[in-house]
Design an enzyme around this catalytic site. Structure first.
Site, PDB file in Angstrom:
ATOM      1  N   ASN A 212      42.034  47.221  34.826  1.00 39.34           N
ATOM      2  CA  ASN A 212      42.639  47.660  36.096  1.00 39.34           C
ATOM      3  C   ASN A 212      43.859  48.522  35.781  1.00 39.34           C
ATOM      4  OD1 ASN A 212      45.103  45.920  36.046  1.00 39.34           O
ATOM      5  ND2 ASN A 212      43.546  44.310  36.004  1.00 39.34           N
ATOM      6  N   ASP A 280      39.527  39.297  37.624  1.00 42.33           N
ATOM      7  CA  ASP A 280      38.907  38.124  38.254  1.00 42.33           C
ATOM      8  C   ASP A 280      37.588  37.752  37.597  1.00 42.33           C
ATOM      9  OD1 ASP A 280      40.875  37.652  40.171  1.00 42.33           O
ATOM     10  OD2 ASP A 280      40.128  39.270  41.434  1.00 42.33           O
ATOM     11  N   PRO A 307      39.063  32.118  34.562  1.00 38.63           N
ATOM     12  CA  PRO A 307      39.933  31.030  35.021  1.00 38.63           C
ATOM     13  C   PRO A 307      41.088  31.608  35.822  1.00 38.63           C
ATOM     14  CG  PRO A 307      40.255  31.464  32.674  1.00 38.63           C
ATOM     15  CD  PRO A 307      39.066  32.282  33.114  1.00 38.63           C
ATOM     16  N   ASP A 308      41.541  30.910  36.838  1.00 38.64           N
ATOM     17  CA  ASP A 308      42.734  31.352  37.580  1.00 38.64           C
ATOM     18  C   ASP A 308      43.947  30.705  36.905  1.00 38.64           C
ATOM     19  OD1 ASP A 308      44.891  31.633  39.438  1.00 38.64           O
ATOM     20  OD2 ASP A 308      43.388  32.210  40.929  1.00 38.64           O
ATOM     21  N   LYS A 345      47.183  28.644  46.007  1.00 37.00           N
ATOM     22  CA  LYS A 345      47.448  28.519  44.566  1.00 37.00           C
ATOM     23  C   LYS A 345      48.602  27.553  44.280  1.00 37.00           C
ATOM     24  CE  LYS A 345      45.459  32.958  43.371  1.00 37.00           C
ATOM     25  NZ  LYS A 345      45.118  33.736  42.190  1.00 37.00           N
TER      26      LYS A 345
HETATM   27  N1  CTP Z   1      45.936  35.352  38.788  1.00 32.58           N
HETATM   28  C1  CTP Z   1      45.735  34.558  37.675  1.00 32.58           C
HETATM   29  N2  CTP Z   1      44.479  34.428  37.165  1.00 32.58           N
HETATM   30  C2  CTP Z   1      43.451  35.078  37.736  1.00 32.58           C
HETATM   31  C3  CTP Z   1      43.643  35.891  38.854  1.00 32.58           C
HETATM   32  C4  CTP Z   1      44.923  36.019  39.363  1.00 32.58           C
HETATM   33  O1  CTP Z   1      46.682  33.963  37.154  1.00 32.58           O
HETATM   34  N3  CTP Z   1      42.238  34.939  37.211  1.00 32.58           N
HETATM   35  C5  CTP Z   1      47.299  35.427  39.353  1.00 32.58           C
HETATM   36  C6  CTP Z   1      47.953  36.787  39.282  1.00 32.58           C
HETATM   37  O2  CTP Z   1      48.735  36.898  38.101  1.00 32.58           O
HETATM   38  C7  CTP Z   1      48.842  36.778  40.512  1.00 32.58           C
HETATM   39  C8  CTP Z   1      48.059  35.910  41.488  1.00 32.58           C
HETATM   40  O3  CTP Z   1      47.173  35.147  40.716  1.00 32.58           O
HETATM   41  O4  CTP Z   1      50.070  36.138  40.258  1.00 32.58           O
HETATM   42  C9  CTP Z   1      47.301  36.655  42.547  1.00 32.58           C
HETATM   43  O5  CTP Z   1      46.511  37.646  41.968  1.00 32.58           O
HETATM   44  P1  CTP Z   1      45.700  38.666  42.889  1.00 32.58           P
HETATM   45  O6  CTP Z   1      44.959  39.601  42.012  1.00 32.58           O
HETATM   46  O7  CTP Z   1      46.610  39.213  43.944  1.00 32.58           O
HETATM   47  O8  CTP Z   1      44.744  37.701  43.675  1.00 32.58           O
HETATM   48  P2  CTP Z   1      43.413  36.985  43.289  1.00 32.58           P
HETATM   49  O9  CTP Z   1      43.722  35.562  42.982  1.00 32.58           O
HETATM   50  O10 CTP Z   1      42.716  37.736  42.218  1.00 32.58           O
HETATM   51  O11 CTP Z   1      42.643  37.022  44.666  1.00 32.58           O
HETATM   52  P3  CTP Z   1      41.998  38.300  45.431  1.00 32.58           P
HETATM   53  O12 CTP Z   1      41.440  39.187  44.347  1.00 32.58           O
HETATM   54  O13 CTP Z   1      40.971  37.679  46.287  1.00 32.58           O
HETATM   55  O14 CTP Z   1      43.108  38.934  46.221  1.00 32.58           O
END
Ligand code: CTP
Length: 405
Positions: A212, A280, A307-308, A345
């Site tokens: 990205n 993601d 993983p988130d 989260k």
């Molecule tokens: N994040 C993370 N791990 C992931 C995805 C996101 O730690 N696999 C963290 C990012 O560092 C940020 C927050 O989650 O602090 C939100 O990331 P964002 O890209 O805005 O959201 P997503 O969780 O990816 O959700 P969406 O794409 O549906 O907006």
């Protein structure tokens, strides 16, 4: 660092003026747009043609120039800048500045400005130590004028002592410090802060990956601000093209899974800030050899969810950092989606920003964010990522303090 910053460089009449030509080059190397104003005395030492060639801009010197005034009035010239730099600042120029005298273009610009001014004095040692100059310096400091130098050393006149103009690179550092204010209070001393930054790259095969547009600038600026606030900082960064911040540990990773492992290894911490734009999804099965074109058409990529990292850290039951801060990169309904992410989260704060293409945030130098907590939403003005970082770190300090009391 200085990309898009507009510097109005006022060159005073002293032998050090030759170093100001190098200063123009150094400022431009860092991306600054430099406009030069020269005093009549300065033109005895360097020519307007040299300054114009090096700056790539018209050089101004005459207060009563009909053509210059029609093209850009002196008030506008002074206001259009982000910072005024006086180098060399002679005893005469500083005396005018301290007393509000405006009798040529340089002194008029200095009086007409509403921006910060940085001066690099240069003069004979006796002139520098003279009580009149000392009085003017005290007055200028009181007025908020910033100083760089003078340095000690041998002077062009053969004497030795303070009075040599600071070297161009020292002046550039002072320009950066003036434009990007730093944290001076050590309110995070004794705290450990783990920060993720940059994108992740998810390999498809040995030569291709999913990525990205994140530059890592916001996460890296947060690391520097936390370090300046006295914290022990571990920065875990995906692949970026910016330098590692000085004075702290940077761990480099490529994929989301590597980032998660590095975060787990860096915990426990007092604060976790998840500024990385973590991918993601990753490709389920990474090809061990380069995927070749075939007559069967393009390959189908099967994606699996990464993983988130943020949610995992925030929902820890054991050794959860006292503050867990996430970002919300949104292209619409920024605050609403940010508030939802705060809850989903389990974060203590979400920094929500608009990353739609028109905003210029992803990969850009500025950011405009909303700090979202369970009780409030604070919207900050658009500013440099360094200034945003300082605001977030100051907020961390305040939140830790609230939780302690
Ligand atoms: N994040 C993370 N791990 C992931 C995805 C996101 O730690 N696999 C963290 C990012 O560092 C940020 C927050 O989650 O602090 C939100 O990331 P964002 O890209 O805005 O959201 P997503 O969780 O990816 O959700 P969406 O794409 O549906 O907006």
């Amino acid at each position: 660092m200085l990309t898009n910053k507009r510097i109005l460089l006022i060159i005073g009449g002293g032998i050090a003026a030759f170093k100001s030509l190098d200063l123009i080059r150094r400022l431009r190397e860092r991306g600054a747009n430099v406009t030069v104003c020269m005093t009549t005395a300065a033109m005895q030492f360097v020519t307007p043609l040299s300054a114009a060639s090096l700056s790539g801009n018209q050089v101004y010197s005459d207060l009563f120039s009909l053509t210059d005034e029609a093209a850009m009035g002196h008030i506008q010239l002074s206001r259009a800048a982000d910072l005024l730099v006086v180098a060399p600042a002679t005893a005469d120029l500083m005396s005018k500045m301290a007393n509000g005298i405006a009798n040529d273009l340089a002194s008029t610009l200095l009086l007409a400005t509403d921006k910060k001014t940085l001066v690099a004095p240069a003069m004979n040692v006796r002139m520098w130590t003279h009580p009149a100059t000392a009085r003017n310096v005290t007055q200028l400091r009181k007025d908020g004028v910033l100083f760089v130098g003078p340095d000690d050393g041998e002077m062009a006149c053969g004497e030795y002592g303070p009075g040599r103009m600071a070297e161009p690179l020292e002046i550039v550092d002072a320009v950066e410090a003036a434009l990007f204010p730093q944290i001076s209070e050590q309110f995070l001393t004794g705290k450990r802060v783990v920060i993720t930054s940059g994108p992740t790259h998810e390999p498809i095969d040995p030569v291709r990956y999913i990525a990205n547009r994140s530059s890592g600038r916001q996460g890296h600026a947060l690391a520097t601000a936390a370090k300046d606030a006295g914290a022990e900082v571990i920065l875990i960064s995906g692949p970026v093209n910016i330098p590692d911040p000085a004075g702290l540990e940077t761990i480099k990773v490529e994929t989301a899974e590597q980032m998660q492992a590095a975060v787990e290894a860096a915990l426990p911490a007092d604060v976790f800030i998840s500024a990385a734009a973590v991918a993601d999804w990753r490709v389920d099965i990474q090809a061990s050899q380069k995927v070749k074109k075939s007559c069967d058409g393009p390959p189908a990529l099967v994606l699996v969810e990464n993983p988130d990292i943020l949610a995992t850290v925030a929902s820890r039951t054991f050794e959860r950092p006292r503050l867990v801060i996430g970002f919300a990169a949104e292209t619409e309904k920024v605050i609403e989606y940010g508030q939802a992410k705060l809850v989903r989260k389990c974060c203590d704060m979400i920094v929500a920003n608009d990353v739609s293409p028109g905003s210029g945030v992803m990969g850009g130098l500025e950011n405009s964010v909303h700090l979202i907590t369970a009780s409030a939403v604070e919207s900050l003005p658009q500013q440099s990522k360094g200034a945003v970082a300082i605001a977030i770190i100051e907020r961390c300090g305040a939140m830790l303090e609230e939780r302690r009391s």
